[in-house]
Write a protein that holds these residues in place. Structure first.
Motif, short mmCIF file in Angstrom:
data_model
loop_
_atom_site.label_atom_id
_atom_site.label_comp_id
_atom_site.label_asym_id
_atom_site.label_seq_id
_atom_site.Cartn_x
_atom_site.Cartn_y
_atom_site.Cartn_z
N UNK A 1 -3.83 16.18 6.75
CA UNK A 1 -4.48 17.13 5.83
C UNK A 1 -3.93 17.08 4.41
N UNK A 2 -3.04 16.10 4.13
CA UNK A 2 -2.59 15.87 2.76
C UNK A 2 -3.45 14.78 2.12
N UNK A 3 -3.48 14.76 0.80
CA UNK A 3 -4.16 13.69 0.09
C UNK A 3 -3.35 12.40 0.21
N UNK A 4 -4.02 11.29 0.49
CA UNK A 4 -3.34 10.00 0.55
C UNK A 4 -2.62 9.71 -0.76
N UNK A 5 -3.23 10.13 -1.87
CA UNK A 5 -2.64 9.87 -3.18
C UNK A 5 -1.32 10.61 -3.40
N UNK A 6 -1.02 11.64 -2.57
CA UNK A 6 0.24 12.36 -2.70
C UNK A 6 1.45 11.46 -2.42
N UNK A 7 1.24 10.36 -1.71
CA UNK A 7 2.33 9.48 -1.31
C UNK A 7 2.36 8.20 -2.14
N UNK A 8 1.76 8.25 -3.34
CA UNK A 8 1.70 7.09 -4.22
C UNK A 8 2.41 7.38 -5.54
N UNK A 9 2.83 6.32 -6.20
CA UNK A 9 3.35 6.46 -7.55
C UNK A 9 2.19 6.80 -8.49
N UNK A 10 2.45 7.34 -9.69
CA UNK A 10 1.36 7.71 -10.60
C UNK A 10 0.38 6.58 -10.89
N UNK A 11 0.88 5.37 -11.14
CA UNK A 11 -0.02 4.24 -11.41
C UNK A 11 -0.85 3.89 -10.19
N UNK A 12 -0.24 3.88 -9.03
CA UNK A 12 -0.97 3.57 -7.80
C UNK A 12 -1.97 4.66 -7.46
N UNK A 13 -1.63 5.91 -7.77
CA UNK A 13 -2.56 7.02 -7.52
C UNK A 13 -3.83 6.84 -8.34
N UNK A 14 -3.69 6.47 -9.61
CA UNK A 14 -4.85 6.23 -10.46
C UNK A 14 -5.69 5.08 -9.93
N UNK A 15 -5.02 4.03 -9.48
CA UNK A 15 -5.74 2.86 -8.98
C UNK A 15 -6.48 3.18 -7.69
N UNK A 16 -5.86 3.96 -6.80
CA UNK A 16 -6.52 4.33 -5.54
C UNK A 16 -7.72 5.23 -5.80
N UNK A 17 -7.57 6.20 -6.71
CA UNK A 17 -8.68 7.10 -7.04
C UNK A 17 -9.87 6.33 -7.59
N UNK A 18 -9.59 5.37 -8.45
CA UNK A 18 -10.66 4.55 -9.02
C UNK A 18 -11.34 3.74 -7.92
#
Length: 419
Positions: A34-51
């Protein structure tokens, strides 16, 4: 896969919230449900995953290969995991979630045959000699670049038009040797076809293998460019979306964000391709109009969607290139107006008109039956058996019934033509 000690498995909903995971994924987080997958990423990786999530929802058939940084994995001796994400669809082709399968870079570097990257992880491969001169390339590289036209063969990679002057690639080649472990890095090709790639460089018998896969990172400079001044955008009527000529959403007004919540369930993210992942067929006319807008053509269309309450909603859309009547527009502006209230009134009026038409036709049907019976009876009566006075009165009946029959027929014909 659920019990694997090498591979990471995660299933998310369309917003990236974790629904299911395997035992190995618990190394990233002990309780990620129930957490966002992006919570476990670095800021750059979070942006890349969201895109990448936006891209996959817009084109459910594509797969995304991402090298993502997980800070919590540093204790395991590495923090980078190579992921392959794909869309999960129902039998009716509705998007139900995202599945990701990952493998740690430590495992890749030590145990996986690197040539398998071409087939397993979707890489293209360039073979270089010990002087970093191009020896050959595969079909994927030929699709992404123009190696024959640019005459790559036997040319130093840094001398090719696509990679010439690339400081990141130059640094990697200068500091890389045959004996060291594979090197992972990001590079961006030169203009005019500037594309970001994830790259892996390893030593091989012939010299070196350079594996590449496109990243398609959003361009921040493009987002900074406003094709329509914000004060002007706020004054435009309707829901307004402003796209780049590649289809990326650059600007939108408040009404457009509200409309997106009706169409998609949440507002569209600026910097990403405008898409309609759950109902691509219903938005096919708008998608075609956007493609025509990229070529400088204007379009007007109507959208009709069946809503959850089983009622239809209607919108009128205008798609115009920016600047208008330009063969090579900088972008596209889409204005959308909700025509549901007007359409509902028109539908209601049509229903009332239909009822009035039925009411107008009813007398014709009601009168035709008795009149036909009367005309039949008149034909059976023998006027010769009547006296002279009754024969005179009887002679008036036939013309009157025929006249009445003609009037009823004309009335029915007029009512049938009424719309």
């Amino acid at each position: 896969m659920m019990e694997s000690g090498h591979f990471y498995l995660v299933i998310t909903d369309i917003d990236g919230k974790i629904l299911k995971f395997n035992r190995n994924f618990e190394k990233i987080s002990a309780d990620p449900f129930d957490y966002q997958f992006s919570n476990f990423l670095s800021p750059n990786s979070e942006s890349e995953f969201t895109y990448s999530l936006e891209l996959m929802l817009g084109a459910p058939k594509i797969r995304r290969h991402l090298l993502l940084e997980h800070p919590t994995m540093i204790n395991e001796g590495f923090s980078q995991i190579w992921w392959e994400f794909s869309v999960i669809t129902t039998p009716d082709m509705d998007i139900s979630g995202i599945i990701g399968i990952g493998v740690g870079m430590q495992f890749l570097e030590q145990e996986m045959p690197w040539n398998n990257l071409v087939d397993v992880l979707g890489f293209g491969k360039i073979i270089l000699d010990r002087d970093f001169k191009v020896r050959s390339w595969d079909e994927r590289i030929a699709q992404w670049f123009e190696p024959d036209l640019e005459k790559w063969n036997k040319k130093n990679l840094l001398d090719t038009p696509s990679f010439k002057g690339n400081s990141q690639l130059s640094f990697v080649l200068e500091t890389f040797s045959y004996e060291i472990k594979p090197r992972c890095f990001l590079i961006q090709t030169n203009e005019p076809e500037s594309i970001s790639f994830a790259a892996l460089l390893i030593g091989c018998q012939e010299g070196y293998n350079l594996f590449l896969v496109p990243k398609d990172l959003p361009s921040s400079s493009q987002l900074d460019k406003k094709l329509i001044p914000e004060p002007v955008l706020d004054t435009l009527p309707g829901s307004v979306f402003v796209l780049s000529n590649s289809g990326k959403l650059l600007q939108q007004n408040a009404s457009a964000k509200e409309l997106a919540r009706i169409w998609k369930g949440r507002a569209y993210s600026e910097g990403y391709t405008l898409n309609f992942p759950n109902q691509p067929n219903r938005f096919s006319k708008l998608l075609r109009a956007i493609e025509e807008g990229k070529k400088g053509q204007s379009s007007d269309l109507e959208l009709k969607l069946l809503m959850p309450n089983q009622e239809f909603a209607f919108w009128n859309a205008s798609v115009r290139p920016i600047p208008l009547n330009s063969e090579f527009p900088e972008g596209i502006v889409i204005q959308v107006w909700d025509s549901t209230p007007l359409k509902s009134q028109i539908v209601q009026l049509n229903r009332e008109n239909e009822r009035l038409r039925d009411l107008a036709l009813s007398p014709s049907h009601i009168l035709r039956g008795p009149l036909s019976s009367m005309m039949g009876l008149l034909e059976l009566i023998d006027a010769k058996q009547m006296d002279q006075e009754n024969q005179k009165l009887f002679g008036y009946l036939k013309p009157l019934t025929k006249e009445l029959d003609q009037i009823i027929r004309q009335h029915a014909k007029k009512m049938s033509a009424f719309n």
